[in-house]
Each structure stands twice: as structure tokens, then as C-alpha cells.
Design a protein around this motif. Structure first.
Motif: not given
Ligand SMILES: [Zn+2]
Length: 89
Positions: A27, A29, A32, A88
Motif C-alpha cells: 500500500c 497511501c 502507510c 484500512h
Molecule cells: Zn495504506
């Protein structure tokens, strides 16, 4: 106005996107990314240098740091630990 800058953080910030670009299963994002940064920096020794108005006096060689500690391995561990965690959606 002098400041202390952790060069290890700069090195990890430089290394992280390179390693992330090679992995599709992690991930990417912001949450992260920062978790991976924190994970790596908690496990790597800090390397503080003096900075004045954003200009770093001591020249620290990234290759030299990489030679002392394996930044890549620690960042990859962080990516595996955090990026694969489904905290998430
Ligand atoms: Zn993430």
C-alpha cells in the motif's frame, strides 16, 4: 538559525520511493508511507548533521551510510510489515 537534521531520515526518504516502485503488493497511501518511515527510522541509528538555513554543512555520503547499515533491508522489512497489513481499506 542552526538546526539538526537526521541524515538517516533523508536517506530513508530517498530510498523508500525507489523500493516502493519495485513492489505492487505494498500500500502506497500516505498513512502507510509514514508508518514505514517510522518503522525504519526506529531501527536505524540516527545520523545528525548541522544544518543552517536549510543548508547542510557536513557532507554525508548516502553510499557511506548504506555501507554502515543496510537501509534497504530495514525499509523492505517495514514495507512487508506495514504495507501488507490491512489496517484500512
Ligand atoms: Zn495504506
Amino acid at each position: 538559525m542552526k538546526q539538526l537534521v537526521n541524515y538517516m531520515e533523508a536517506a530513508v526518504r530517498e530510498e523508500l520511493p525507489v523500493l516502493l516502485s519495485q513492489r505492487q503488493d505494498i500500500c502506497k497511501c500516505e498513512d502507510c508511507l509514514y508508518d514505514i518511515l517510522a518503522y525504519a527510522l526506529n531501527r536505524l541509528p540516527p545520523k545528525y548533521v548541522v544544518s543552517e538555513r536549510g543548508h547542510v554543512h557536513t557532507k554525508v555520503d548516502f553510499a557511506e551510510i548504506q555501507h554502515e547499515v543496510d537501509i534497504t533491508t530495514v525499509v523492505l522489512q517495514g514495507m512487508d510489515t506495514i504495507g501488507k497489513r490491512t489496517r484500512h481499506k
